[in-house]
Design a protein around this motif. Sequence first.
Motif, PDB file in Angstrom:
ATOM      1  N   SER A   5       0.778 -28.043  -8.105  1.00  0.00           N
ATOM      2  CA  SER A   5       1.883 -27.823  -9.040  1.00  0.00           C
ATOM      3  C   SER A   5       3.043 -27.082  -8.401  1.00  0.00           C
ATOM      4  O   SER A   5       4.155 -27.117  -8.935  1.00  0.00           O
TER       5      SER A   5
ATOM      6  N   THR B 276       3.848 -29.907  -4.550  1.00  0.00           N
ATOM      7  CA  THR B 276       4.007 -31.357  -4.670  1.00  0.00           C
ATOM      8  C   THR B 276       4.720 -31.776  -5.948  1.00  0.00           C
ATOM      9  O   THR B 276       5.420 -32.779  -5.970  1.00  0.00           O
ATOM     10  N   TYR B 277       4.578 -31.008  -7.010  1.00  0.00           N
ATOM     11  CA  TYR B 277       5.058 -31.420  -8.340  1.00  0.00           C
ATOM     12  C   TYR B 277       5.742 -30.230  -9.025  1.00  0.00           C
ATOM     13  O   TYR B 277       5.493 -29.950 -10.179  1.00  0.00           O
TER      14      TYR B 277
ATOM     15  N   VAL C  58      10.746 -35.478  -8.052  1.00  0.00           N
ATOM     16  CA  VAL C  58       9.730 -35.146  -9.056  1.00  0.00           C
ATOM     17  C   VAL C  58      10.401 -35.129 -10.427  1.00  0.00           C
ATOM     18  O   VAL C  58      11.629 -35.027 -10.533  1.00  0.00           O
TER      19      VAL C  58
ATOM     20  N   GLY D  85       6.924 -40.069 -14.877  1.00  0.00           N
ATOM     21  CA  GLY D  85       5.743 -39.258 -14.595  1.00  0.00           C
ATOM     22  C   GLY D  85       4.703 -39.318 -15.693  1.00  0.00           C
ATOM     23  O   GLY D  85       4.600 -40.297 -16.434  1.00  0.00           O
TER      24      GLY D  85
ATOM     25  N   ASP E 281       7.727 -35.508 -19.024  1.00  0.00           N
ATOM     26  CA  ASP E 281       6.635 -35.203 -18.108  1.00  0.00           C
ATOM     27  C   ASP E 281       6.010 -33.851 -18.454  1.00  0.00           C
ATOM     28  O   ASP E 281       6.696 -32.928 -18.920  1.00  0.00           O
TER      29      ASP E 281
ATOM     30  N   SER F 281       5.213 -31.416 -16.807  1.00  0.00           N
ATOM     31  CA  SER F 281       5.771 -30.240 -16.132  1.00  0.00           C
ATOM     32  C   SER F 281       6.915 -29.614 -16.914  1.00  0.00           C
ATOM     33  O   SER F 281       7.368 -28.511 -16.584  1.00  0.00           O
TER      34      SER F 281
END
Length: 342
Positions: A258, A261-262, A272, A281, A327, A329
Amino acid sequence: MAGFGWRVGSKLQRWGRSCLRSFSSAVIPSHLENVGFIGLGNMGSHMARNLVMAGYKVTVHDINENSMKKFADDGIPTKQSPLEISETSDVVITMLPSSSHVLDVYNGSNGLLRGGGPLRPWLYIDSSTVDPQTSRNISTTISRCHLKEKRGYAEKPMILDAPVSGGVPAAEAGKLTFMVGGLEETYIAAKPLLLSMGKKTIYCGGAGNGSAAKICNNMAMAISMLGVSEAFALGQNLGIKASTLTDIFNCSSARCWSSDTYNPVPGVMEGVPSSRNYNGGFTSKLMAKDLDLAMASATGVGFKCPMGSEALETYRKLCEDGSELKDFSCAFRHCYAGKDEE
């Protein structure tokens, strides 16, 4: 199924190794050549296209006509129902949003197993994220079916639950990780097909174990994303830029997917969802669904997951607040009111 595995296990193991040798020389075995793919969403569309690029003869179906049109425009055959897919395929792969969709595709009026009669496909692979019991129930149903034509490598139809990890970027790049449940001999035989869509396959055990591994993975991913988001928000409120904190996390003990990468903070990482207003996503709605599956499974075995339960409530709230298609996130922005990088 255990008796079946005992009868043909060594044969399938030899056949599986032969598949791997054939795959390595770019020759697709005939029993894997005709693939039906059902579910052309954010993940499935890329998986199906990677199969086409690898040389498989792919036929697709989705309830969304626009999704099918994109494939038809590229000369890829489409079918109007799961049943029609079944009638022309040796292998069928499903990539669907939920357990109810999977059950309908397999057991519905125009489903893959309509009427329980003899089946053409020798192998079914469900890459959807569903509860383990759904995977085991479908496996039991298929174990009672018969093939229209017995083949040297399969006396009965078989199924693998093979959910994936890596998200849309990995699906597009063909770098998914498959978590696979079912007969090990079937897993060996199907491995070349899976590796045309991914970079790694992990055998998890019997039917339903792939699905169990997937919901555990997603529960950990959700908890991790919330923890990282909260830490970034606290850092910004204390005067530390998210980009600086990211550099620290990624070379220290806080490093995780997290963060490296994201990353959930807008402006910190390119490519991203947080860099495009959390569009594309893995949606918050799907994360809430997966957490619900995990909590239901935990209840079924009498196990308490306090952090998983808290994560579920957070994502339910996100969905209620109108971010169900953003997404997952986006938890950073909506839950912690962090400031975007300037």
